[in-house]
Design an enzyme around this catalytic site. Structure first.
Site, PDB file in Angstrom:
ATOM      1  N   TYR A  88      -7.272   4.800   4.610  1.00 21.14           N
ATOM      2  CA  TYR A  88      -7.295   3.409   4.154  1.00 21.14           C
ATOM      3  C   TYR A  88      -8.192   2.514   5.016  1.00 21.14           C
ATOM      4  O   TYR A  88      -8.376   1.341   4.686  1.00 21.14           O
ATOM      5  CB  TYR A  88      -5.878   2.833   4.141  1.00 21.14           C
ATOM      6  CG  TYR A  88      -4.935   3.568   3.228  1.00 21.14           C
ATOM      7  CD1 TYR A  88      -5.064   3.483   1.843  1.00 21.14           C
ATOM      8  CD2 TYR A  88      -3.926   4.375   3.741  1.00 21.14           C
ATOM      9  CE1 TYR A  88      -4.209   4.164   0.985  1.00 21.14           C
ATOM     10  CE2 TYR A  88      -3.062   5.062   2.904  1.00 21.14           C
ATOM     11  CZ  TYR A  88      -3.215   4.951   1.531  1.00 21.14           C
ATOM     12  OH  TYR A  88      -2.376   5.647   0.681  1.00 21.14           O
ATOM     13  N   ASP A 165      -5.506  -9.775   1.698  1.00 23.23           N
ATOM     14  CA  ASP A 165      -6.561  -9.749   0.689  1.00 23.23           C
ATOM     15  C   ASP A 165      -6.100 -10.442  -0.590  1.00 23.23           C
ATOM     16  O   ASP A 165      -4.910 -10.472  -0.895  1.00 23.23           O
ATOM     17  CB  ASP A 165      -6.951  -8.307   0.378  1.00 23.23           C
ATOM     18  CG  ASP A 165      -5.751  -7.496  -0.118  1.00 23.23           C
ATOM     19  OD1 ASP A 165      -4.790  -7.309   0.676  1.00 23.23           O
ATOM     20  OD2 ASP A 165      -5.748  -7.083  -1.296  1.00 23.23           O
ATOM     21  N   ASN A 186       2.129  -7.473  -3.156  1.00 26.34           N
ATOM     22  CA  ASN A 186       3.397  -6.817  -2.786  1.00 26.34           C
ATOM     23  C   ASN A 186       3.747  -6.985  -1.312  1.00 26.34           C
ATOM     24  O   ASN A 186       4.927  -7.060  -0.958  1.00 26.34           O
ATOM     25  CB  ASN A 186       3.352  -5.332  -3.145  1.00 26.34           C
ATOM     26  CG  ASN A 186       3.405  -5.109  -4.647  1.00 26.34           C
ATOM     27  OD1 ASN A 186       3.984  -5.917  -5.382  1.00 26.34           O
ATOM     28  ND2 ASN A 186       2.806  -4.014  -5.114  1.00 26.34           N
TER      29      ASN A 186
END
Length: 269
Positions: A88, A165, A186
């Site tokens: 990631y 983000d 989330n």
């Protein structure tokens, strides 16, 4: 008779040798008179003397009186959201991590320790104590880490800045807000849940743009940046570091003005 008087005077001189002092000197020059003069000179102190004396005592007491204890300053907590793991690194969903890394490098703060399920570090920005955190719980459970830090250090929510983000902002554009909802993010949803539903904390949103065509947003946020995007994003991080300094040292309003009026790199070239 003259002989008798002379004899009597001689006898008196022998028996009372100092009696001639009492006779020769007036009373005002005697030792008793000296005490008398001192007694007359030792009059009651004037009001001005008392005031000066009281003022002197007050000044001395102010010098030795203990200073009141300064109220302990709560640290700021700056949280960058992302996903742990090499796969990631450098993806759009991890710009929060990268922003915290930029702050840590600029301010000389190590974020190498692991506490509260986060990469964690303490330091100062100016004279303001600060904590930096990158939760390692994966994005959707970020609140577990952030909630624990806030609870343990009793940090006021107004001093918790969350960086993440945002799909709804143009790429590399930033927005600093004093509060708000999760906006479908989330990680923010998890944090609000662990704050018992409170949304009263500042957040710095970093735009990553919308997915092209019909690309799914989940796949888009996990994509890496292009070379050109990386250059623009690095410039945004520099602006973000300055914005955080202004926020902590000069207040929210000045920081928001700086962020929300900043121009992207392409408009400066």
């Amino acid at each position: 008779m003259k002989f008798a008087n002379t004899l009597t005077a001689s006898i008196s001189a022998v028996r009372f040798p100092n009696i001639h002092h009492s006779i020769r000197f007036p009373l005002k020059h005697s030792p008793l008179c000296c005490w008398g003069r001192r007694t007359r000179m030792s009059r009651s102190p004037s009001n001005s003397t008392i005031r000066n004396f009281s003022s002197s005592i007050s000044n001395e007491e102010s010098l030795v009186s203990p200073k009141p204890k300064q109220q302990q300053q709560h640290p700021w907590l700056i949280v960058g959201l992302g996903n742990p793991g090499k796969q990631y690194n450098g993806t759009r969903h991890n710009v929060g991590f990268e922003m915290v890394d930029a702050i840590a490098e600029a301010e000389g703060i190590s974020v190498s320790s692991v506490n509260f399920k986060a990469h964690f570090g303490k330091g100062f920005i100016g004279n303001v104590p600060v904590m930096l955190a990158k939760p390692q719980t994966f994005m959707n459970a970020s609140g577990q880490s952030v909630g624990s830090i806030v609870s343990y250090y009793k940090i006021p929510l107004k001093q918790v800045l969350v960086i993440f983000d945002d799909l709804d902002l143009p790429f590399s554009k930033m927005r600093l807000l004093p509060k708000g909802g999760h906006g479908g993010h989330n990680g923010m949803r998890s944090i609000i849940d662990h704050f018992k539903g409170s949304r009263e904390f500042p957040r710095l949103r970093i735009g990553i743009g919308r997915p092209p065509g019909k690309m799914d947003s989940v796949n888009f946020v996990l994509r890496p940046f292009s070379k050109q995007e990386r250059q623009e994003l690095d410039f945004t991080f520099q602006q973000g570091v300055e914005a955080v300094r202004i926020l902590l040292l000069e207040g929210f309003n000045k920081a928001a003005t700086f962020v929300n009026t900043a121009k992207p790199m392409e408009q400066l070239s």
